[in-house]
Design an enzyme around this catalytic site. Structure first.
Site, PDB file in Angstrom:
ATOM      1  N   GLY A 149       4.300  -3.837  -9.076  1.00 46.39           N
ATOM      2  CA  GLY A 149       3.154  -3.813  -8.174  1.00 46.39           C
ATOM      3  C   GLY A 149       2.951  -5.148  -7.498  1.00 46.39           C
ATOM      4  N   ASN A 150       1.788  -5.327  -6.871  1.00 44.13           N
ATOM      5  CA  ASN A 150       1.456  -6.599  -6.224  1.00 44.13           C
ATOM      6  C   ASN A 150      -0.036  -6.866  -6.365  1.00 44.13           C
ATOM      7  OD1 ASN A 150       0.055  -5.399  -3.839  1.00 44.13           O
ATOM      8  ND2 ASN A 150       2.107  -4.569  -3.451  1.00 44.13           N
ATOM      9  N   ARG A 151      -0.501  -7.966  -5.794  1.00 40.49           N
ATOM     10  CA  ARG A 151      -1.872  -8.422  -6.042  1.00 40.49           C
ATOM     11  C   ARG A 151      -2.885  -7.930  -5.010  1.00 40.49           C
ATOM     12  NH1 ARG A 151      -1.225 -14.112  -8.975  1.00 40.49           N
ATOM     13  NH2 ARG A 151       0.907 -13.869  -9.630  1.00 40.49           N
TER      14      ARG A 151
END
Length: 398
Positions: free
Chosen positions: A205-207
């Site tokens: 995933g990412n932020r």
């Protein structure tokens, strides 16, 4: 025409506010008035009741209100709330969620767009507490009309004087017209980060928080558009609005399929989501457990499909595609490359190397296919959302 709730607070500029009410009625709006007790020291509630043909709300505990919840009823009725004049005291109550009288309680229950017209002494206007409260309200999409420079009640000229009623009425009409600039349009907005499964438990995933995409969706709905919000992983509540339809799309493949389907019947696509560039070549069907003798774990990743490119190459001439470029270095160079290669009509570029993910503020640069580059100053994501939609609409109108 709109249902306008006019909040009047205790200042000498009250005498001008009466004319604002009359102007709104002349424009065909239905007006109801809420007054503080201090406002009634300058103009009586009887005057406003006679003008509007409705009783003024100034007391939650009067005999006629015993069997009702007047502040909630009026808050639900309101399509636009206008505070004129807005004293420093009432601004402070709004900014801090204080509800200790009929006006502040009704305001706290109101979800309609809010406009305020401050009027006060210049020293009160310049006080850091007042400026902090005003900035907080701006960050929460409250529209503020700057006071004028002119003769104050204290007998000298300075900033703090309430603008003339005709100026206020024109400002309100302009904002009401802008509110509906996207009426009849259908907009697809993507938000949040995608999740690419590694196994049934873990994912890549990412932020991304989803704040930018959600702000755009809400602003578009406020401007009259029908919005289709396609979202991945978000860390803030999703909007609850009758003009916003929600479509969960956890992975990049889910988002691609949903965007393609919805954009076929839409006018504008704004790709604010942070879509993963890579996914697992093969997702494990069981949790990958750590072994005692295992020091490393190798994952084989393959490129995800580029949603922006896929959709842009299939769009019709009357459709508009807006992409986002989140970069940590060489912002303009990378954004220009993305604009050139992906075929979007414009790219919103932002530098995410400085804690932008999850923040309420951002600084963006707009790049268009005709070579136009506009660098916008830092502002709240809600302000960027509104400004971007106005910009996109002006682009469509040309």
């Amino acid at each position: 025409m709109a249902k306008v709730a006019v909040y009047m607070t205790g200042g000498i500029a009250m005498y001008k506010a009466v004319q604002v009410v009359r102007n709104l009625e002349k424009e065909g709006h239905e007006v109801r008035v809420i007054m503080t007790k201090n406002a009634e020291r300058f103009v009586t509630s009887n005057t406003l009741a006679a003008l509007t043909k409705y009783p003024v709300l100034d007391n939650l505990w009067s005999k006629e209100n015993e069997a009702s919840v007047p502040h909630v009823h009026l808050a639900h009725w309101t399509e636009l709330a206008l505070v004129v004049p807005a004293t420093a005291n009432f601004i402070a109550k709004m900014a801090n969620g204080i509800a200790d009288d009929a006006a502040s309680t009704t305001m706290l229950a109101t979800s309609a767009p809010i406009l305020i017209v401050p009027a006060m002494n210049d020293q009160m206007w310049n006080n850091p507490a007042t400026q902090r409260n005003l900035q907080f309200l701006k960050n929460n999409q409250v529209q503020i009309m700057e006071p004028a420079v002119g003769m104050l009640a204290e007998g000298y000229a300075a900033k703090g004087r309430m603008p003339e009623p005709d100026q206020i009425s024109a400002w309100v009409e302009d904002l009401l017209n802008k509110k509906e600039i996207l009426k009849g349009k259908t907009i697809v907005v993507t938000a949040g980060g995608t999740e690419e499964a590694i196994d049934p438990v873990r994912f890549i995933g990412n932020r991304s928080s989803g704040k930018m995409g959600i702000a755009i969706a809400q602003a578009a709905a406020n401007m009259g558009a029908k919005v289709k919000l396609v979202y991945g992983n978000v860390t803030i509540p999703l909007p609850q609005d009758k003009n916003i339809e929600l479509f969960p799309a956890p992975s990049s493949e889910d988002m691609l399929m949903q965007v393609k389907q919805e954009f076929n019947r839409s006018d504008i696509l704004i790709m604010a989501a942070a879509v993963a560039d890579w996914r697992m070549k093969k997702v494990a069907d069981h949790k990958l457990k750590k072994q005692a003798d295992q020091a490393t774990l190798e994952l084989t990743l393959v490129k995800t499909k580029d949603i922006l490119r896929e959709v842009a190459k299939q769009k019709n001439p009357d459709q508009v595609v807006v992409g986002f470029a989140a970069e940590t270095n060489d912002l303009l160079k990378n954004a220009e490359k993305k604009l050139r290669e992906k075929g979007a009509d414009m790219i919103v570029a932002n530098d995410v190397s400085q804690n932008v993910f999850g923040s309420d503020k951002d600084k963006v640069t707009i790049l268009r296919q005709n070579g136009t580059i506009e660098e916008w100053p830092e502002m709240s994501k809600k302000e960027i959302a509104s400004k971007l939609l106005i910009y996109v609409n002006s682009f469509i109108q040309k």
